[in-house]
Design a protein around this motif. Sequence first.
Motif, PDB file in Angstrom:
ATOM      1  N   ALA A  13    -101.227  10.849  25.487  1.00  0.00           N
ATOM      2  CA  ALA A  13    -100.762  12.201  25.827  1.00  0.00           C
ATOM      3  C   ALA A  13     -99.686  12.636  24.842  1.00  0.00           C
ATOM      4  CB  ALA A  13    -100.206  12.227  27.246  1.00  0.00           C
TER       5      ALA A  13
ATOM      6  N   MET B  19     -96.903  13.945  25.376  1.00  0.00           N
ATOM      7  CA  MET B  19     -95.499  13.761  25.771  1.00  0.00           C
ATOM      8  C   MET B  19     -94.927  12.405  25.396  1.00  0.00           C
ATOM      9  SD  MET B  19     -95.895  11.456  28.334  1.00  0.00           S
ATOM     10  CE  MET B  19     -94.280  11.434  29.108  1.00  0.00           C
TER      11      MET B  19
ATOM     12  N   ARG C 107    -108.203   7.729  24.549  1.00  0.00           N
ATOM     13  CA  ARG C 107    -108.328   7.201  25.916  1.00  0.00           C
ATOM     14  C   ARG C 107    -109.511   6.247  26.002  1.00  0.00           C
ATOM     15  NH1 ARG C 107    -106.430  12.316  29.767  1.00  0.00           N
ATOM     16  NH2 ARG C 107    -104.395  12.493  28.758  1.00  0.00           N
TER      17      ARG C 107
ATOM     18  N   MET D 186    -104.575  16.737  21.456  1.00  0.00           N
ATOM     19  CA  MET D 186    -103.970  17.447  22.577  1.00  0.00           C
ATOM     20  C   MET D 186    -102.919  18.413  22.055  1.00  0.00           C
ATOM     21  SD  MET D 186    -102.152  15.893  25.974  1.00  0.00           S
ATOM     22  CE  MET D 186    -103.529  15.032  26.622  1.00  0.00           C
TER      23      MET D 186
ATOM     24  N   TRP E 103     -98.692  14.361  37.941  1.00  0.00           N
ATOM     25  CA  TRP E 103     -98.989  13.758  36.635  1.00  0.00           C
ATOM     26  C   TRP E 103     -97.983  12.683  36.242  1.00  0.00           C
ATOM     27  CZ3 TRP E 103     -97.398  12.518  31.825  1.00  0.00           C
ATOM     28  CH2 TRP E 103     -98.416  12.166  30.917  1.00  0.00           C
TER      29      TRP E 103
ATOM     30  N   ASN F   7    -103.044  21.502  31.290  1.00  0.00           N
ATOM     31  CA  ASN F   7    -102.271  20.908  32.371  1.00  0.00           C
ATOM     32  C   ASN F   7    -100.798  21.233  32.165  1.00  0.00           C
ATOM     33  OD1 ASN F   7    -101.368  19.327  34.463  1.00  0.00           O
ATOM     34  ND2 ASN F   7    -101.671  17.371  33.400  1.00  0.00           N
TER      35      ASN F   7
ATOM     36  N   VAL G 285     -97.214  20.367  33.479  1.00  0.00           N
ATOM     37  CA  VAL G 285     -96.509  19.405  34.334  1.00  0.00           C
ATOM     38  C   VAL G 285     -95.074  19.896  34.542  1.00  0.00           C
ATOM     39  CG1 VAL G 285     -95.849  16.992  34.656  1.00  0.00           C
ATOM     40  CG2 VAL G 285     -97.891  17.547  33.318  1.00  0.00           C
TER      41      VAL G 285
ATOM     42  N   ASP H  94     -93.837  19.940  30.523  1.00  0.00           N
ATOM     43  CA  ASP H  94     -94.652  19.101  29.632  1.00  0.00           C
ATOM     44  C   ASP H  94     -96.075  19.592  29.806  1.00  0.00           C
ATOM     45  OD1 ASP H  94     -96.192  16.978  28.525  1.00  0.00           O
ATOM     46  OD2 ASP H  94     -96.149  15.938  30.454  1.00  0.00           O
ATOM     47  N   THR H  95     -96.699  20.047  28.755  1.00  0.00           N
ATOM     48  CA  THR H  95     -98.058  20.555  28.945  1.00  0.00           C
ATOM     49  C   THR H  95     -99.046  19.890  27.989  1.00  0.00           C
ATOM     50  OG1 THR H  95     -98.389  22.390  27.352  1.00  0.00           O
ATOM     51  CG2 THR H  95     -96.932  22.822  29.241  1.00  0.00           C
ATOM     52  N   GLY H  96    -100.300  19.942  28.354  1.00  0.00           N
ATOM     53  CA  GLY H  96    -101.337  19.357  27.504  1.00  0.00           C
ATOM     54  C   GLY H  96    -102.643  20.132  27.601  1.00  0.00           C
TER      55      GLY H  96
HETATM   56  N1  GLY Z   1     -98.757  15.357  29.774  1.00  0.00           N
HETATM   57  C1  GLY Z   1     -99.709  16.254  30.260  1.00  0.00           C
HETATM   58  C2  GLY Z   1    -101.103  15.804  30.080  1.00  0.00           C
HETATM   59  O1  GLY Z   1    -101.340  14.859  29.353  1.00  0.00           O
HETATM   60  O2  GLY Z   1    -101.999  16.337  30.666  1.00  0.00           O
END
Ligand code: GLY
Length: 600
Positions: free
Chosen positions: A39, A41, A71, A89, A167, A212, A214, A235-237
């Motif tokens: 991710a 973050m 992943r 991301m 999350w 997403n 967060v 925190d976004t993704g």
């Molecule tokens: N840290 C947010 C995500 O990976 O979806």
Amino acid sequence: MTSQELRDKFLTFFRERNHKIVPSSSLLPTDPSVLLTTAGMQQFSLYLSGKKDPVEEFGNRHLASCQKCFRTGDIEEIGDDTHHTFFEMLGNWSIGQDENGYFKSGAIKFAMDFLVDELGLDKNNFYVTVFRGENGIEKDEEAINIWLEHGIARDRIIECSAKDNFWGPVSNIGPCGPCSEIHYDRGEHLGCNRPDCGPNCDHCKRVVEIWNLVFMQYNRNEDGKYELLNQTNIDTGIGFERLLSILNESSSAYETDIFEGMIKKIEQSSGKKYKENKQAFRIVVDHTRSAIFLAGDGVEPSNVGQGYILRRIIRRCVRYSKMIGIENSISLGDYIFEKYDSVYPELDGSKQKIYSVIRAEEEKFEKTLKSGLAILEKQLENSKEGVISGEDAFNLYQSYGFPLELTEEIVSEKGFKIDKVSFLESLKKHQDLSRSGAEKKFGGVGKDAGEEGAKLHTATHLLHAALRKVLGNHVEQMGSDINVERLRFDFAHTQKVTPEELKQIEQLVNQKIKESLEVKKEEMALNEALDVGALAFFKEKYPETVRVWTIGDPQASEYFSKEICAGPHANNTSELGTFKIIKEESSSAGVRRIKAILIK
Ligand code: GLY
């Protein structure tokens, strides 16, 4: 829209809104408890938990990035529309608050402005999910109201449980929080048409998550408790490939500029059509890209950790390339370099080095495949009934890395069949014996896995002995689990093992590896073994005659470790490589757990 255009648009959008653009970090995280970067973050963890000040480091508490991610949980799903091993991301962060900081309403506004005003997506196709409240944390009414203000209809705001809408943290400990996700309805033609179809549908991929958000307010501590952080963060993704395919109205990223060139090339050299062989084509192009990125970050194929992931990816790629009849899939990599070397400088100028790492592994695997094929030919010759026995097919799987579907393919070309029921029986028997979770997950890697398992068994004994030397003789084994990637050891000890102690333990194990100690096996009666001081736990499970493994200088009467164990083990500690503890945590009351790996 091309991938480069989307990347640029995102980063420009946030740059213009006073965000500092931070380059992607490596796929290999600095946090040793996490195998790969999953991710955006991760590189900001210490800032998100308040341990470091982002303004000091970046001159800004608002950051944005396009991050390389990987992943492994999705490996088996590669081939469908929405999963990749390597992916990118996009993310934006607001870390801690001052008068300029933003939280939920700011994050939601940025997301809507970017998707709707900048990219032109129709918000009527959005669903948003919000946290419905659980574990003492309240339902996110605030987020619901903000989405309503942005014109999302109430019946498109779905309340979800912590499983979907809480999350993090990335490893067990760290910053986390409730989240709110934007999902996109890609249209009826991709759906299951069930009345309850929507975000997180179990039956189809009509609606996919794209962003997403967060709302990071918590830290999960070592006891698994959620404590409020001293600051709030955003925190976004965004799943880059998913958004790109939506913008291009394609059902998957394989039908965007990222992969198109490679897919065309495969069609040309194999004479096969993508449309008729989607899964294999997709696996080959996905894995070619991931292998290049892993090798680009310095990973070399091995049997542990990140090296094992790379090995598995390359081998899978070779197998599927063969299935579609292309010989030299690495040449497809040129397309990857063309696409990415201006985005990720670590690729620029490294092509030959990366190719030679991948090529060496391909050659190794090809040799194995060749020996396997020769054996299969013999089996075919000897088979009278037109059936290959399950045991023979399993032998190919176990010792030569032939997955069942490859064997099946070859066998069926000759009009033969495999006894699948007995194959599965052999597989089950083997799995029960090896108790190896990862091997099950990753497929057979044959002899290598056995050797690796043996080394990890020996490392476990060294760890056990080192724990008793450093922490005291109250340390007793409470459990142990080994797979091809790591060892896990549970032991009785009431306090957290301090970083200094962990260092001492690690150093002691590595010292014993360096001393090249012999690992000696003796068979003796259980009583005798206990008399000579061999460590034994779960006594009731031992048979009358047991194996005792002694690690030490055979000339001296002293030994470092003596344990009863069914094995298998390395012959000498020098085979082990470098021992590294990757995690220490609580397992249950009074029991600590250590995970460790061996690095070649
Ligand atoms: N840290 C947010 C995500 O990976 O979806």
